[in-house]
Design a protein around this motif. Structure first.
Motif, short mmCIF file in Angstrom:
data_model
loop_
_atom_site.label_atom_id
_atom_site.label_comp_id
_atom_site.label_asym_id
_atom_site.label_seq_id
_atom_site.Cartn_x
_atom_site.Cartn_y
_atom_site.Cartn_z
N ILE B 169 52.77 45.96 47.08
CA ILE B 169 51.07 45.98 47.33
C ILE B 169 50.95 45.32 45.57
CG2 ILE B 169 51.12 48.59 46.36
CD1 ILE B 169 49.24 47.92 49.05
N THR B 170 51.84 45.72 45.16
CA THR B 170 50.39 44.59 43.35
C THR B 170 51.06 43.59 43.50
OG1 THR B 170 52.21 46.52 42.29
CG2 THR B 170 52.05 44.30 41.04
N ALA B 171 51.85 42.17 44.51
CA ALA B 171 51.56 41.46 44.62
C ALA B 171 50.39 40.73 45.80
CB ALA B 171 53.13 41.11 46.06
N THR B 172 50.59 41.74 46.74
CA THR B 172 49.39 41.51 47.01
C THR B 172 47.65 41.43 47.01
OG1 THR B 172 50.32 42.62 49.22
CG2 THR B 172 47.77 41.24 50.07
N ALA B 173 47.82 42.41 46.03
CA ALA B 173 46.49 42.67 44.82
C ALA B 173 46.33 41.88 44.02
CB ALA B 173 46.72 44.15 44.26
N LEU B 174 47.73 40.94 43.81
CA LEU B 174 47.59 39.86 42.64
C LEU B 174 47.07 39.05 42.76
CD1 LEU B 174 50.63 40.50 39.96
CD2 LEU B 174 47.97 41.16 39.29
N PHE B 175 47.41 38.89 44.51
CA PHE B 175 47.26 37.65 45.56
C PHE B 175 46.35 37.40 45.73
CE2 PHE B 175 47.95 35.56 49.29
CZ PHE B 175 47.71 34.38 49.09
N ALA B 176 45.17 38.65 46.48
CA ALA B 176 43.54 38.77 46.65
C ALA B 176 42.65 37.78 44.74
CB ALA B 176 42.84 40.15 46.47
N MET B 177 43.57 38.96 43.99
CA MET B 177 42.61 38.71 43.04
C MET B 177 42.63 37.02 41.85
SD MET B 177 43.72 40.62 38.92
CE MET B 177 45.01 39.73 39.00
N GLN B 178 44.05 36.87 42.49
CA GLN B 178 44.05 35.58 41.94
C GLN B 178 43.08 34.02 42.74
OE1 GLN B 178 45.73 33.37 40.13
NE2 GLN B 178 47.66 32.18 40.83
#
Lengths: 289, 289
Positions: B169-178
Motif C-alpha cells: 500500500i505504501t508503494a501504491t500511495a507513493l506511486f500515486a503521489m509521484q
C-alpha cells in the motif's frame, strides 16, 4: 561532457548518421563549447549538497541502528532469545544476523566512498575499510544462513523450498562472488587497469542489485515468520503487538534501503575519481582505482 | 566536470577550506584543465554502448513479458482462474494486476527516456508516453488493490495487517503521489523551471525507490500466498510444481528489477539533457525539461 575540439577524430564519420550524434556537437565545430565551461558548483550550492549528504548519512546510520535494535528486541522479547542448540532459539539468530549483515552493514559499506571528508585523502584505506565492512557483513550473513540450515536439519525441515529462501540464498551467493571478484579486481595490485575499468560499473550495479535482493528477502522473511508464529489466540490479522512491531521493523528496513539508494544515486556525492567522465578518461584511474 | 576558468568566482574563498575543494582545482588556476576536454566517447565505444543498451532493453521486455505470462498461468492453471464476485477467483486478479502494473508496466515506463533512438527527437511525446504508461500502471495497481480489499471485505478478513500489505500500500500511495507531482511538475507549462530542477532528482530517486518497494511487496506476497495455499497433501516444503512455478515467477520479477536498475544506473544511457552537468547548467533545461 559536451566539450570537444575541432581535432576530435570521429566528427565526419558520425555526426549525421549515429543516434548519439548530438553528444558530439562540440566535435562538429560548435565554437561556444570550446570555451572552458563553468562546471563547478557554486560555494553555497556545494555547501548545501554536503550538508544534505551528512543529513542523509546520519539518517542512514540512525535507521541502520534502529533496524538492528528492533530485530534484536523482536527475537529476544517475543521469540524467547538466543541459543545455538538446533532449537527455535537458534533460528532466532537468522533474522538478527541477516538484517545486521546483509542489510545494515552491507548498506553502510556501500556508501563509505560517498563521505566527502574522505575525498581529499588517499583512496586505499577507504578501499580497505569498504572491503573489511563487506567481509564482516558476508561473515554475519553466512553464519545467519548456518543458523537456519542447522535448525532445519535438526528438525527435519526441508531447506530452500520457499521463495524467501531462493531470494535470500541468491543474494548471499552473489554477495560472496561480488566480494571475491571485488577483492581480486580492485585490491590486487597486479590486476590490469583495463579490467578494473570494465569491472567497476558491473561492481556498482551488482552492489545495488544485491541490496534490492537482500531487502526483498528480509521483507518476505519477516512476513513469513509473523504468519508462522502468530496463530491461535493471537493471529497476525488481529494486529497483536508483535505483528505491528515486526511490520515496523520491515518498514525501517525499506526506509534504510531508500536512504542508501538516495546516497548511491546522487552523482554529486560520488567520489570525484569515480564520476563517469573520470572513469572513462582521467589519469587518476591509474593511481587510485 | 573539472573544467573552469580563472574568472570562477569562488576560488579564493573556498580552495583551501572546503572538503569539496578538489572539485574546484580548475578554478584555482590549473591551466591544463582550461583546454577543451575530449569527453565524447569514441565511435566503437558509443556503438558498443548502444548495442549493450538494446540487449538490456530486449532482456527487460522479455523478462517483463515472462512475468506477466507466468503470473497469469499461475492464477489460471493452479488457482482456478478469474471472476469479480468476491470469491477467491476475484483475489486472483490481485497478483496479476499488481505484477503487470506496479512491476512490469512501471519498470518499462521508467526506462522510456533511455532509448537512444528517441534522443534526437522532441522530448514532449516521450514525456507523454512516460506519463501514459505510468497512469496505466497506476490504474492497474489500484484495480488490483480493489480486488483484494473487496475479497477481504466480503469474507470478513481484516485488511492491511501484514507486512506485505504495508509495503504494497505504501508503494501504491507513493506511486500515486509521484504521478500527480510529476504531472504538475513536468507537464504543466506554468511550472517554474527552478521547481522542475528541484523536483527532478527527487522524482528519479523516488521512482527507483517505488520499484524497490513494489518488488519487495511482490516477493513477500507470492511467498505468503504459496504458504497459504500449499497445505495438506501438497505442502510448499515438498517442492510441488505450483511452489516451484511461483518461486520461478519471483525470480523473474527480481531479474526484471535488476535489468531495470542496470538501465537506470548507467550514466551513458541517460538522455543527454538529463545528465547531471546539464541539469545544473544546460540551457536545454529551459526548452525541454
Amino acid at each position: 561532457m559536451h566539450q570537444g575540439g575541432p581535432s576530435s577524430p570521429s566528427c565526419s564519420s558520425t555526426c549525421d548518421c549515429f543516434p548519439l550524434r548530438h553528444l558530439n556537437t562540440a566535435a562538429c565545430g560548435s565554437e561556444t563549447l570550446l570555451k572552458p565551461q563553468k562546471h563547478e558548483l557554486t560555494y553555497p550550492s556545494r555547501m548545501g549538497s554536503v550538508l544534505i549528504f551528512y543529513l542523509c548519512y546520519l539518517l542512514c546510520l540512525g535507521l541502520g541502528l534502529a533496524c538492528v535494535v528492533c530485530v534484536c528486541v523482536w527475537n529476544s522479547h517475543w521469540r524467547g532469545g538466543f541459543a545455538w542448540d538446533g532449537s527455535g532459539l537458534q533460528f532466532n539468530w537468522h533474522p538478527v544476523l541477516m538484517v545486521t549483515g546483509l542489510v545494515v552493514l552491507y548498506g553502510n559499506g556501500a556508501v563509505v566512498y560517498r563521505i566527502p571528508l574522505t575525498w581529499g585523502q588517499n583512496k586505499l584505506p577507504w578501499k580497505l575499510l569498504h572491503a573489511a565492512l563487506m567481509l564482516l557483513a558476508l561473515i554475519l550473513s553466512i553464519v545467519g544462513l548456518c543458523a537456519v540450515f542447522d535448525n532445519h536439519n535438526k528438525n527435519n525441515i526441508p531447506n530452500l523450498y520457499s521463495l524467501h529462501s531462493w531470494i535470500g540464498i541468491t543474494a548471499t551467493a552473489l554477495f560472496a562472488m561480488q566480494w571475491v571478484v571485488g577483492m581480486a579486481g580492485f585490491l590486487l595490485p597486479c590486476t590490469p587497469m583495463s579490467l578494473r575499468k570494465l569491472l567497476k560499473p558491473i561492481h556498482v550495479w551488482l552492489g545495488g542489485g544485491i541490496l534490492l535482493l537482500s531487502i526483498a528477502a528480509s521483507i518476505s522473511g519477516i512476513n513469513e515468520k509473523l504468519f508462522f508464529v502468530l496463530k491461535g489466540n493471537q493471529t497476525y490479522s488481529g494486529f497483536p503487538s508483535e505483528g505491528v512491531f515486526g511490520n515496523t521493523l520491515g518498514v525501517l528496513i525499506v526506509a534504510f534501503g531508500l536512504v542508501v539508494l538516495k546516497i548511491l544515486s546522487n552523482s554529486r556525492w560520488q567520489r570525484p575519481d569515480s564520476r563517469p567522465e573520470d572513469l572513462a578518461y582521467s589519469p587518476l584511474l591509474q593511481e587510485e582505482n
